[in-house]
Design an enzyme around this catalytic site. Structure first.
Site, PDB file in Angstrom:
ATOM      1  N   ASN A 154       0.812  -1.212   0.000  1.00 23.22           N
ATOM      2  CA  ASN A 154       0.000   0.000   0.000  1.00 23.22           C
ATOM      3  C   ASN A 154       0.848   1.265   0.000  1.00 23.22           C
ATOM      4  OD1 ASN A 154      -2.621   1.057  -0.285  1.00 23.22           O
ATOM      5  ND2 ASN A 154      -3.401  -0.490   1.113  1.00 23.22           N
ATOM      6  N   ASP A 204      -3.738   2.715   4.808  1.00 21.10           N
ATOM      7  CA  ASP A 204      -3.903   2.539   3.361  1.00 21.10           C
ATOM      8  C   ASP A 204      -2.919   3.462   2.622  1.00 21.10           C
ATOM      9  OD1 ASP A 204      -4.975   2.052   0.769  1.00 21.10           O
ATOM     10  OD2 ASP A 204      -6.982   1.770   1.569  1.00 21.10           O
TER      11      ASP A 204
END
EC number: 3.1.1.17
Length: 299
Positions: A154, A204
């Site tokens: 990510n 994220d």
């Protein structure tokens, strides 16, 4: 502290909106809808969204020095010509893993495109673990694999002095740092600089500001948090009106606006009725900090 304003600028209801990148030439925000298989461009002038459909999950988009864009598509690095809506494959990775796809990607200060892979999700954040790897596409179009055993590759970015590479493998719930060699693109000496707290949920996408602090979008946490990579302390939390915040970048004329993408995949009707802006793109103003313009891919 100036007052923070949050506005939903693109109400497209993306399934998994990701990889926001500011395109200064176009005064526009690029992003992708991974499962919706679209590369999108929101014009800050017309406030309209244009979208190009592609033939596989598209997980990141980056500027290209020679013009137009590069994307990660399925397990391919590819070039995208916007006007012609033309996608051409540059190279492919993870050929032995048909169930894999790329996830987040970003260009380093020397013009190399870093991007990592993961197994396709069964449901959001549920997948076969340790299937991913982190790769770099060099300007000569060769590819280097840094490491494997990644769950969900990510967020990534680089420190202002370009000596540290920051990276998130989401299911580790950690923001990590590596020593970075800008000459060679090599990374080493991995360490955790921040562990997410329970209510922050899953780390994220990520970006850096001009004060060298990191901003991390918290998937299922409905927020972006600002971290000090030196002290490992959280400095600020900005909550958004949607739970599935996926990534963030700075943009606008002087890079003082923050753009945050979000997702709607995995939400039932009831959840969506409570969060009608899920999958939208949000603009945050009044943060009082600016971001670093994105680097273009040099190849």
């Amino acid at each position: 502290m100036s007052s923070i304003r949050i506005e939903c600028v693109a109400k497209e209801g993306y399934r998994i909106g990701e990889s926001p990148v500011w395109d200064e030439k176009e005064s526009a925000l690029l992003c992708v809808d991974i499962t919706g298989r679209k590369v999108c461009r929101w014009s800050s002038v017309t406030r309209q969204v244009q979208a190009i459909s592609v033939d596989a999950p598209v997980s990141s988009v980056a500027l290209r020095k020679s013009g137009d864009y590069v994307i990660t598509l399925g397990t391919r690095f590819a070039a995208l010509k916007w006007k012609e809506q033309l996608v051409t494959t540059i190279t492919q990775v993870d050929k032995d893993k048909p169930n894999n796809r790329f996830n987040d990607g970003k260009v380093d200060p020397a013009g190399r495109y870093f991007a990592g892979t993961m197994a396709e999700e069964i449901r959001p954040a549920v997948l076969e673990r340790h299937q991913g790897s982190l790769y770099t596409l060099f300007s000569d179009l060769s590819v280097v694999k840094h490491f494997d055993q990644v769950d969900i590759s990510n967020g990534l970015d680089w420190s202002l002095d370009h000596k540290t590479f920051f990276y998130i493998d989401s299911l580790s719930y950690s923001v990590d740092a590596f020593d970075y060699d800008l000459q060679t693109g090599k990374i080493g000496n991995r360490r955790s600089i921040y562990r997410l707290e329970k209510e922050e949920s899953i780390p994220d996408g990520m970006c850096i500001d001009t004060e060298g602090k990191l901003w991390v979008a918290c998937y299922d946490g409905g927020r972006v948090i600002r971290l000090d990579p030196e002290t490992g302390k959280r400095l600020q939390t900005v909550k958004l009106p949607v739970d599935k915040t996926t990534s963030c970048c700075f943009g606008g004329k002087d890079y003082s606006e923050m753009y945050v993408t979000s997702a709607s995949d995995g939400m039932d009707k009831d959840w969506l009725s409570r969060q009608p802006q899920a999958g939208g793109v949000f603009k945050i103003t009044g943060l009082g900090v600016k971001g670093v313009p994105p680097y273009p891919f040099a190849g």
